[in-house]
Structure formats: C-alpha cells, structure tokens
Design a protein around this motif. Structure first.
Motif, short mmCIF file in Angstrom:
data_model
loop_
_atom_site.label_atom_id
_atom_site.label_comp_id
_atom_site.label_asym_id
_atom_site.label_seq_id
_atom_site.Cartn_x
_atom_site.Cartn_y
_atom_site.Cartn_z
N VAL A 1 14.62 2.98 -6.46
CA VAL A 1 14.71 2.21 -5.26
C VAL A 1 13.29 1.74 -5.06
O VAL A 1 13.11 0.56 -4.48
N ILE A 2 12.01 2.19 -5.68
CA ILE A 2 10.70 1.53 -5.24
C ILE A 2 10.67 0.18 -6.10
O ILE A 2 10.03 -0.90 -5.60
N PHE A 3 11.18 0.20 -7.30
CA PHE A 3 11.21 -0.97 -7.83
C PHE A 3 12.08 -2.05 -7.39
O PHE A 3 11.99 -3.29 -7.63
N LEU B 1 0.70 -1.16 0.08
CA LEU B 1 0.13 0.06 -0.13
C LEU B 1 0.99 1.34 0.09
O LEU B 1 0.57 2.31 -0.57
N ILE B 2 1.94 1.21 0.87
CA ILE B 2 2.78 2.64 0.85
C ILE B 2 3.52 2.61 -0.74
O ILE B 2 3.45 3.72 -1.04
N LEU B 3 4.06 1.50 -1.14
CA LEU B 3 4.52 1.42 -2.32
C LEU B 3 3.62 1.99 -3.48
O LEU B 3 4.18 2.76 -4.41
N SER B 4 2.46 1.52 -3.44
CA SER B 4 1.34 2.00 -4.38
C SER B 4 1.19 3.49 -4.37
O SER B 4 1.05 3.95 -5.21
N ARG B 5 0.96 4.08 -3.17
CA ARG B 5 0.53 5.44 -2.84
C ARG B 5 2.00 6.23 -3.55
O ARG B 5 1.85 7.20 -3.87
N LEU B 6 2.85 5.81 -3.25
CA LEU B 6 4.28 6.59 -3.83
C LEU B 6 4.39 6.62 -5.40
O LEU B 6 5.05 7.48 -5.73
N ARG C 1 15.66 2.33 3.41
CA ARG C 1 16.05 2.88 2.04
C ARG C 1 14.76 3.66 1.50
O ARG C 1 14.49 4.76 0.89
N LEU C 2 13.70 3.05 2.11
CA LEU C 2 12.35 3.40 1.66
C LEU C 2 11.91 5.02 2.55
O LEU C 2 11.53 5.93 1.82
#
Length: 235
Positions: free
Chosen positions: A155-157, A4-9, A41-42
């Motif tokens: 970094v997200i990927f 959910l965090i990565l989706s939002r970002l 890192r996130l």
C-alpha cells in the motif's frame, strides 16, 4: 508531510517509531495531498504495523527487504545493477542532496528510497511530484512484487504512485512479474552468494581450494546494516 511519513514507514522499524506513534497519527491528520480514502488506508497500515511486537515487525521487514534484490529499497539496484554507471549515479544524486542542504552520514546510501523521499519532501510540491515520476516505474514494480507476496507494504507504493500522479502500464508490470523467478528463496540466495564469491576470487587469482576455505570460514557471517531516519525526517 506525506513523503516524510512514508519515508519513515519504509525505514527499518525501531523503538522510536512505536514511542512516537501518536505524533505519526497527528502528522497524518495534517496531510494535504492524500485523498481521504488514501489517508485512511495509510492510517490502517500504521495501526496494523504498530500493533505488532517490535521484534516481529523487524524480522518481517528484514525478510521482505533484505533478502534478494527484487524488493531492494536501493533504487539504483533496479536501474544499474552492478554496472559502473551506478557509482556515477550515486555521486550525482549525492550532489543533489547537498544542494538541498541534506547531509548524509557515512553509512547512508544516496539511493535508499526512504532517504530519497526525505529529500523530495524538502522540495516545492511540483518538484517533488516530478521526482516521484522519475522513479514511478520502479515504484510500480516494487509495489506489484510486494502485492504478489501479500505484504502490507504494497500500500505504501500505491500511495507513492498516487502522489506521483503517474499512470503506469499495469500490463507491462504484470508481464515482467510473470517472467520472474523469486530471488528470496534459500536456493536463489545461495546461488547468488556462491556466484559472487567465485567472481571475487577469480578476480584475485585464487584457486578453488582458497574459495572453498573462504566459504567454510565466512559462511553466514555477513549481517545486514540498517539505516534510520528520526520521526519527522530530522537527523
């Protein structure tokens, strides 16, 4: 929570993201499937993103994800391109969302990566991991292209691949990158636009004069549309 965090970002940056940034950091502290190193890192990514002016962040996002197809966040763009198979794939994915109780607005495309991640976040962990593995080659290629462009979004990927517990052949990814030309340059974008216009009018049976008139009238008139998912994945 991580998905959910990565989706939002990965969504188009909006004012709500800045307004609810503390909630984002609180959610990050509760993640279960990121290592301490990856969580850090996130956290650095979030800190750096939210330290920017909102308009600057929006402009950078558009420049990165809405110019050319190489870094498109539409998954089927990298699988089916413009083939007819893409339509059926969209229908099949939409059916998966509906079975999971995820409702889409009329403006949302099922293969938009942030939406797919929100869907996976609703599934049991093992199913979510398998869903990430299904798109791991796309994630690896997107991440490599973003890293090549020195984008912080790379970094997200990398984190998504870590969550997928998937090993990708780096040599194959780098070999594909080596054979690619940038498709986000003004010249490349103009070439794609002209090709699409010629194809459209050829299908409609228009002559060259009609094509030229249309180009003069509508050049630069198309603006990108953005999708937004509220913090925490709620609609």
């Amino acid at each position: 929570m991580e998905l959910l965090i990565l989706s939002r970002l990965l969504e188009y940056p909006d004012a709500a993201l800045w307004q609810h940034q503390q909630e984002l950091f609180d959610a990050l502290a509760e993640t279960e499937h990121l290592s301490l190193k990856d969580a850090h890192r996130l956290g650095v990514f979030i800190r750096d993103l939210l330290s920017e002016d909102l308009l600057d962040a929006q402009a950078s996002y558009s420049e990165l994800f809405d110019r050319g197809r190489a870094t498109s966040l539409l998954l089927f763009e990298h699988v089916h391109g413009e083939s007819r198979d893409r339509g059926q794939a969209m229908v099949d994915l939409l059916a998966q969302y509906e079975r999971a109780g995820l409702e889409l607005s009329s403006r949302e495309l099922p293969d938009h990566l942030p939406l797919y991640l929100e869907y996976l976040a609703q599934l049991p962990h093992d199913d979510a991991v398998n869903g990430l593995k299904d798109i791991a080659p796309i994630l690896a290629l997107l991440g490599a292209r973003l890293k090549q462009r020195e984008s912080r979004y790379a970094v997200i990927f990398e984190l998504l691949l870590a969550l997928a517990e998937s090993r990708v052949d780096e040599q194959k990814v780098q070999a594909q990158l080596a054979g690619e030309a940038r498709d986000d340059t003004p010249q490349a974008l103009d070439a794609v636009w002209e090709e699409e216009q010629v194809k459209f009018f050829a299908e409609k049976g228009c002559g060259e004069d009609a094509i030229s008139a249309h180009q003069r009238r509508f050049a630069g008139a198309v603006a990108p549309q953005y999708l937004t998912i509220s913090t925490g994945g709620q609609h």
